[in-house]
Structure formats: structure tokens, C-alpha cells
Enzyme design. Structure first.
Site, mmCIF file in Angstrom:
data_model
loop_
_atom_site.group_PDB
_atom_site.id
_atom_site.type_symbol
_atom_site.label_atom_id
_atom_site.label_comp_id
_atom_site.label_asym_id
_atom_site.label_seq_id
_atom_site.Cartn_x
_atom_site.Cartn_y
_atom_site.Cartn_z
ATOM 1 N N ARG A 100 -1.258 -19.656 7.963
ATOM 2 C CA ARG A 100 -0.493 -18.617 8.669
ATOM 3 C C ARG A 100 0.277 -19.328 9.772
ATOM 4 O O ARG A 100 -0.337 -19.840 10.718
ATOM 5 C CB ARG A 100 -1.423 -17.540 9.234
ATOM 6 C CG ARG A 100 -0.713 -16.641 10.231
ATOM 7 C CD ARG A 100 -1.523 -15.416 10.601
ATOM 8 N NE ARG A 100 -1.541 -14.454 9.514
ATOM 9 C CZ ARG A 100 -1.928 -13.184 9.648
ATOM 10 N NH1 ARG A 100 -2.322 -12.739 10.818
ATOM 11 N NH2 ARG A 100 -1.914 -12.363 8.622
ATOM 12 N N HIS A 127 5.138 -12.282 3.832
ATOM 13 C CA HIS A 127 3.695 -11.992 3.846
ATOM 14 C C HIS A 127 3.272 -11.546 2.435
ATOM 15 O O HIS A 127 2.897 -10.395 2.221
ATOM 16 C CB HIS A 127 3.409 -10.897 4.881
ATOM 17 C CG HIS A 127 1.962 -10.782 5.271
ATOM 18 N ND1 HIS A 127 0.972 -11.634 4.805
ATOM 19 C CD2 HIS A 127 1.320 -9.899 6.094
ATOM 20 C CE1 HIS A 127 -0.185 -11.280 5.313
ATOM 21 N NE2 HIS A 127 -0.011 -10.236 6.089
ATOM 22 N N GLN A 130 -0.188 -9.721 1.578
ATOM 23 C CA GLN A 130 -0.233 -8.310 1.962
ATOM 24 C C GLN A 130 0.331 -7.428 0.856
ATOM 25 O O GLN A 130 -0.254 -6.406 0.477
ATOM 26 C CB GLN A 130 0.575 -8.119 3.253
ATOM 27 C CG GLN A 130 0.596 -6.698 3.752
ATOM 28 C CD GLN A 130 -0.752 -6.258 4.285
ATOM 29 O OE1 GLN A 130 -1.331 -6.942 5.114
ATOM 30 N NE2 GLN A 130 -1.258 -5.131 3.822
ATOM 31 N N ASP A 220 5.247 -0.846 9.996
ATOM 32 C CA ASP A 220 4.620 -2.051 10.552
ATOM 33 C C ASP A 220 4.956 -2.061 12.042
ATOM 34 O O ASP A 220 5.802 -1.271 12.508
ATOM 35 C CB ASP A 220 5.205 -3.287 9.833
ATOM 36 C CG ASP A 220 4.548 -4.608 10.248
ATOM 37 O OD1 ASP A 220 3.506 -4.581 10.938
ATOM 38 O OD2 ASP A 220 5.087 -5.675 9.874
ATOM 39 N N CYS A 260 0.368 -2.204 7.143
ATOM 40 C CA CYS A 260 -0.372 -3.446 6.894
ATOM 41 C C CYS A 260 -1.473 -3.665 7.926
ATOM 42 O O CYS A 260 -2.418 -4.411 7.666
ATOM 43 C CB CYS A 260 0.590 -4.623 6.861
ATOM 44 S SG CYS A 260 1.626 -4.756 8.332
ATOM 45 N N ARG A 288 -7.072 -6.449 0.418
ATOM 46 C CA ARG A 288 -6.726 -7.826 0.783
ATOM 47 C C ARG A 288 -7.770 -8.777 0.193
ATOM 48 O O ARG A 288 -7.452 -9.853 -0.300
ATOM 49 C CB ARG A 288 -6.676 -7.980 2.309
ATOM 50 C CG ARG A 288 -5.580 -7.186 3.013
ATOM 51 C CD ARG A 288 -4.195 -7.663 2.660
ATOM 52 N NE ARG A 288 -4.021 -9.083 2.950
ATOM 53 C CZ ARG A 288 -3.760 -9.598 4.164
ATOM 54 N NH1 ARG A 288 -3.585 -8.789 5.187
ATOM 55 N NH2 ARG A 288 -3.635 -10.898 4.339
HETATM 56 N N1 CP Z 1 -2.313 -7.281 7.821
HETATM 57 C C1 CP Z 1 -2.728 -8.470 8.276
HETATM 58 O O1 CP Z 1 -2.303 -9.548 7.804
HETATM 59 O O2 CP Z 1 -3.682 -8.405 9.235
HETATM 60 P P1 CP Z 1 -4.161 -9.600 10.190
HETATM 61 O O3 CP Z 1 -2.971 -10.017 11.007
HETATM 62 O O4 CP Z 1 -5.271 -9.042 10.996
HETATM 63 O O5 CP Z 1 -4.614 -10.739 9.311
HETATM 64 N N1 NVA Z 2 5.040 -8.093 10.907
HETATM 65 C C1 NVA Z 2 3.721 -8.314 11.465
HETATM 66 C C2 NVA Z 2 2.695 -8.264 10.384
HETATM 67 C C3 NVA Z 2 1.269 -8.428 10.858
HETATM 68 C C4 NVA Z 2 0.282 -8.436 9.741
HETATM 69 C C5 NVA Z 2 3.694 -9.655 12.186
HETATM 70 O O1 NVA Z 2 4.256 -10.624 11.658
HETATM 71 O O2 NVA Z 2 3.134 -9.724 13.276
#
Ligand code: CP
Ligand code: NVA
Length: 302
Positions: A100, A127, A130, A220, A260, A288
């Protein structure tokens, strides 16, 4: 099938459906208490530059349920040593890497320089994990014929929307983004996904147009991780785009609500909507685990 899971565009429609079928099987087996140690003795390295609840826990638990292990590295890539050197170290010890990151290029560099599979667990651009889980949830609630569905994404044309657009470039979902002016998706991603779209990909600033006939309404956060400094300004700009009961009333009567997570209750969504019987946000979080286990087992077996 390609050896990494970075973008849904890297996969064919059949491969994506295959992953969804596999996720469904793993979920069913898990619920029935059938163990599936498909990754016995294998190790996944998890790199997190950003916070996480769902992704971190579901990858860790997923590796455990598959008979393997996960090790965690909280770091900022490219600071202490180069990203290719991180990849060249990790490949000597582990069987897969999950990352990530802020910069999408860093996940691409890990994939280029590591001989083991690399999984994108969210970048500023995409992502995909997701959206695979979300698609599994949509199939559970509405069946597997995506061509009969319209999903309205309300808010920022961000990483989560980009991965939905990539999904719509492979499976015939009808996708609509309703966003404030200036918050449209990346033009390159939009052009490519529209050119390859199996359904329709619409971008509009008009809430009624975007929500019309929607079977699912998705939102989101207004400021993604890394955009914290813009949060106050975005709060004002996005406020007309809050998903509340009045907005849900513009979609189909039985429209599902999706997010999400994490949710900023009272900003992009009201309690009334996220806690309503139409909300499937925790089904999304649940899947997930199963969707990522399908990805892990597909890429890391053998
Ligand atoms: N939706 C999602 O990716 O959650 P986290 O940021 O908690 O991993
Ligand atoms: N768009 C958000 C998604 C979090 C799961 C971010 O990148 O923070």
C-alpha cells in the site's frame, strides 16, 4: 494470467470472473469449516506506507487461513534504500509482496524488480482489491449479470473510482460518477476505460442524472489518505454530494448503499443511510478477506 495483481486492466473478463468464482468457493468452504491450506509454509510481506484496518487484517488473516504467514513492514518506500533494492531483498525471503503506497510507480517498481508476485493494496491511483471484493458482494446481492446493473459513484474521481472504471472496462457494468467540477477522474484512465468499456462509463456533475435508475450508490471519503491538508476545503466543495436519504431517493427504490470504508459519518454519508437495511458496507468489508484469498492463492501457489 499475469503474475502480479496491480490493475484490473491486466486481467481478462474470464480471469476476473474466475477470481470471483474462486473467492465465492473459498468463502463457502470457510463458512462450512473446510480448511484450505493452499499456501502451506508460504510467507507474504506486507508493506504499508499508509494506515489500514481492513486491508491489513484481511491479508494477515487470509494468509493464516491459507496455511501461510504474513510479515508486516510499516515504512516509507524509497527513503532508506531504493525501491528496486527493497524488491531484490524481499524476493530472497518471501513468496509474495503486498504493498500500500502513495506513488503507484512504487508498486510497479516492486513488481518489475521482484521475482515473486506483487499485490496492489491501494495506491494514489488504484484500489483493485477493494473492487474485486465489492464485485463479489454485488454478485451475492444482485446476481452475476453486471450488464443489468448501474452503479452510481458519488464523490471524488479517486483511486476507488478508477478501479471501478477499470472493472467496467472488463465486465459490462454501467458506471456513473457524480462529482463536483474539478474532481473528475484521471483523464488517461477515463479515456482508456471508456474506449474498452463493456457497459457505459458516465461522468456528470448533475446529481439527478447520475443517480437515475442506479441499483447501487457508492461513496468514499472526500479527502483520501495523503490529501489531509485539503480536507477542510473539500468538505465545503463536496457537501452538496453527501449521500443522504434525499439522495438515495433519486436512485431505484431498492438501491444498495456501498462504501469502501473508513466512512466519515456526517460528511460523505449520513448515519441514516449507512445504517439502513440497504447498506451492504460490512458485507464489502467481509469479502475483502475472501476476494484477497483468491488472489493470494492464485498468484502464490505452485
Ligand atoms: N477499504 C480499505 O481499504 O480499508 P483500510 O484502509 O482500512 O484498509
Ligand atoms: N480513497 C480512499 C480509500 C480508502 C480505502 C483513500 O485512498 O484514502
Amino acid at each position: 494470467m499475469v503474475g502480479d495483481f496491480i490493475s484490473l486492466l491486466d486481467f481478462s473478463p474470464d480471469e476476473i470472473v474466475g477470481l470471483l468464482d474462486f473467492a465465492e468457493l473459498l468463502k463457502r468452504q470457510h463458512k462450512e469449516g473446510i480448511q484450505h491450506h493452499l499456501l502451506e509454509g508460504k510467507v507474504l510481506a506486507m508493506i504499508f506506507e499508509k494506515p489500514s484496518l481492513r486491508t491489513r487484517l484481511t491479508f494477515q488473516i487470509g494468509m493464516f487461513q491459507l496455511g501461510g504467514h504474513a510479515v508486516l513492514i510499516d515504512t516509507q518506500l524509497g527513503q532508506r534504500e531504493s525501491v528496486p533494492d527493497v524488491a531484490r531483498n524481499l524476493e530472497r525471503w518471501v513468496d509474495g509482496i503486498m504493498a500500500r503506497t502513495y506513488r503507484h510507480e512504487h508498486v510497479l517498481q516492486l513488481a518489475e524488480h521482484a521475482s515473486v508476485p506483487v499485490i496492489n493494496a491501494l495506491t494514489d491511483k488504484l484500489h483493485p482489491c477493494q473492487i474485486l471484493a465489492d464485485a463479489q458482494v454485488l454478485r451475492e446481492h444482485r446476481g452475476g449479470d453486471f450488464s443489468s446493473l448501474k452503479l452510481a459513484f458519488v464523490g471524488d474521481g479517486n483511486n476507488v473510482f478508477h478501479s471501478w472504471a477499470e472493472f467496467a472496462a472488463r465486465l459490462p457494468l454501467n458506471l456513473s460518477l457524480v462529482c463536483p467540477p474539478g474532481y473528475e477522474p484521471d483523464p488517461q484512465i477515463l479515456a482508456q476505460t471508456r474506449a474498452e468499456a463493456r457497459g457505459t462509463i458516465e461522468v456528470t456533475h448533475d446529481i439527478e442524472t447520475g443517480l437515475k435508475d442506479a441499483d447501487a450508490v457508492y461513496t468514499d471519503v472526500w479527502a483520501s489518505m495523503g490529501q489531509e491538508e485539503e480536507a477542510a476545503a473539500r468538505e465545503k466543495i463536496f457537501s452538496p454530494y453527501q449521500v443522504n436519504a434525499a439522495m438515495m431517493a433519486l436512485a431505484r427504490r431498492d438501491a444498495l448503499f456501498m462504501h469502501c470504508l473508513p466512512a466519515h459519518r456526517g460528511s460523505e454519508v449520513t448515519d441514516e443511510v449507512i445504517d439502513s437495511p440497504h447498506s451492504i458496507v460490512f458485507d464489502q468489508a467481509e469479502n475483502r478477506l475472501h476476494a484477497q484469498k483468491a488472489v493470494l492463492a492464485t498468484l502464490m501457489r505452485g
